[in-house]
Design a protein around this motif. Structure first.
Motif, PDB file in Angstrom:
ATOM      1  N   ARG A 187      -9.786  10.353 -55.251  1.00  0.00           N
ATOM      2  CA  ARG A 187     -10.657  11.166 -54.577  1.00  0.00           C
ATOM      3  C   ARG A 187     -10.459  11.481 -53.172  1.00  0.00           C
ATOM      4  NH1 ARG A 187     -15.655  12.754 -57.058  1.00  0.00           N
ATOM      5  NH2 ARG A 187     -15.845  14.157 -55.325  1.00  0.00           N
ATOM      6  N   ASP A 246     -17.078  10.877 -50.601  1.00  0.00           N
ATOM      7  CA  ASP A 246     -16.242  11.556 -51.436  1.00  0.00           C
ATOM      8  C   ASP A 246     -16.262  13.140 -51.275  1.00  0.00           C
ATOM      9  OD1 ASP A 246     -16.847   9.466 -54.648  1.00  0.00           O
ATOM     10  OD2 ASP A 246     -15.293   9.352 -53.055  1.00  0.00           O
ATOM     11  N   ALA A 262     -10.292  15.671 -62.331  1.00  0.00           N
ATOM     12  CA  ALA A 262     -11.486  15.500 -61.497  1.00  0.00           C
ATOM     13  C   ALA A 262     -12.530  16.138 -61.834  1.00  0.00           C
ATOM     14  CB  ALA A 262     -11.233  15.837 -60.036  1.00  0.00           C
TER      15      ALA A 262
END
Length: 386
Positions: A71, A371, A383
């Protein structure tokens, strides 16, 4: 250990041993020195019954799953220069554009980002100094996609001293925008500011704050008007203004309206307090009210959902952007430790608990790596599914 593979590899060895023994018997001699001993009868029988390894042409081993992508992260502020009253919209090109109150000698500053975490200044929303009817106070632009156009509503003080709300349109999010005139005109010295154009299930609405009065402490609150949008992008208001969030129980101005629809409810975000307090009891803070209708009545949460903390003050005047994974992000301004920088651009995720938005568990702006928003073009399908 793969037992099946071990068993299959042993079969040719056993068959070869049987062949050596048989050849020895036919020729009447003993096996050559160093050759494997002949198998017993039971061993030979077992070897004879063992099937030959299956030939599986074209069969490939199961692929090893690819590791999940790391991430991306961000740390506040996401733009460490003056960027007050930010509104953020995604353009037709997939980029994000932030529009702010006059800054960097630009009447309405425009910032651009591919991912919401890295921003660059790309100029002003208008060519030159913007609409000629504005003398000063080019404040709080708001941009929305309206059919084939992007429409900006904004505040300014006219040459007659009155605050007004005007609008402009552009075929692209970045602009330049073309002035289309005035929508709302306030009293002399009044505060008709901080407009927000929002499409709802009941049509387009224009919200604006600090209505009425000639001083910051003499206001009525946030009002709403119905809006008609023509094919050529022109706007017209109909009906009377209605106050949907009153100033009662709030501090200083009630401003910075932003409407967000979620789970069948309309959430009207707003800011109160002094924008320039930079801390203390009167410091600017972000609040919210909700209703089943975009026209109210609205129920106020009461306590701020975002306020001073972690080295920042004056948090507020927000907009909301939803990333490609469905996460809502709060874009807002705040004063950092160096007040000379101005109000910097900040970002934090919104959680929804018990029907209300929550930001960082109420502890204030984040000041550590977080994040980052998920952007499909950058993060890929993995993702999005995470």
């Amino acid at each position: 250990m793969n037992v099946g593979r071990v068993a299959r590899s042993a079969v040719p060895v056993a068959a070869a041993a049987v062949g050596v023994a048989a050849a020895s018997r036919v020729l009447g001699g003993d096996p050559e020195p160093g050759a494997p001993a002949p198998p017993s009868q039971s061993q030979a029988g077992a070897a004879a019954l063992e099937p030959e390894p299956a030939n599986e042409p074209g069969v490939e081993p199961d692929p090893v799953p690819a590791p999940a992508p790391a991430r991306r992260t961000y740390t506040n502020p996401v733009f460490a220069e003056n960027a007050p009253d930010p509104t953020v919209v995604r353009g037709e090109d997939g980029m994000f554009y932030a529009f702010t109150t006059e800054s960097a000698w630009l009447p309405f500053q425009v910032l651009r980002s591919p991912d919401l975490r890295t921003w660059e200044r790309v100029g002003g929303a208008f060519e030159g100094q913007g609409p000629a009817w504005i003398k000063e106070h080019r404040w709080a632009p708001d941009v929305a996609r309206t059919g084939d156009h992007y429409t900006m509503t904004h505040s300014g003080r006219g040459h007659d001293g009155r605050m007004k709300i005007g609008y402009a349109t552009s075929p692209t999010a970045q602009g330049p925008y073309t002035d289309r005139g005035i929508l709302v005109e306030g009293q002399s010295g009044g505060y008709f500011i901080d407009s927000h154009l929002q499409q709802t299930d009941e049509g387009w609405k224009l919200y604006y704050g600090s209505t009425g009065g000639t001083s910051p402490r003499d206001q009525t609150g946030i009002s709403v008007r119905d809006v008609d949008i023509a094919a050529d992008g022109s706007l017209s208001l109909r009906g009377d203004a209605k106050v949907v969030v009153s100033e009662q129980g709030e501090r200083e101005l009630v401003e910075g309206a932003w409407m967000h629809q979620k789970n069948g409810q309309y959430y009207l975000f707003y800011s109160d307090g002094r924008w320039d307090a930079k801390g203390g009891a009167e410091d600017y803070a972000l609040k919210v009210a909700r209703s089943a209708s975009p026209d109210g009545p609205f129920e106020k949460l009461g306590a701020p959902i975002l306020q001073q903390g972690n080295g920042y003050a004056g948090t507020g005047h927000n907009s909301i952007v939803t990333d490609d994974a469905g996460q809502d992000w709060l874009m807002y301004h705040a004063w950092g430790a160096d007040h000379s920088t101005g109000r910097v651009l900040m970002m934090d995720p919104i959680e929804w608990r018990d029907g209300w938005p929550v930001v960082n568990d109420g502890t204030g702006p984040s000041n550590a790596p977080m994040d980052a928003p998920v952007i499909a073009a950058l993060d890929g399908a993995a993702a999005l599914a995470a």
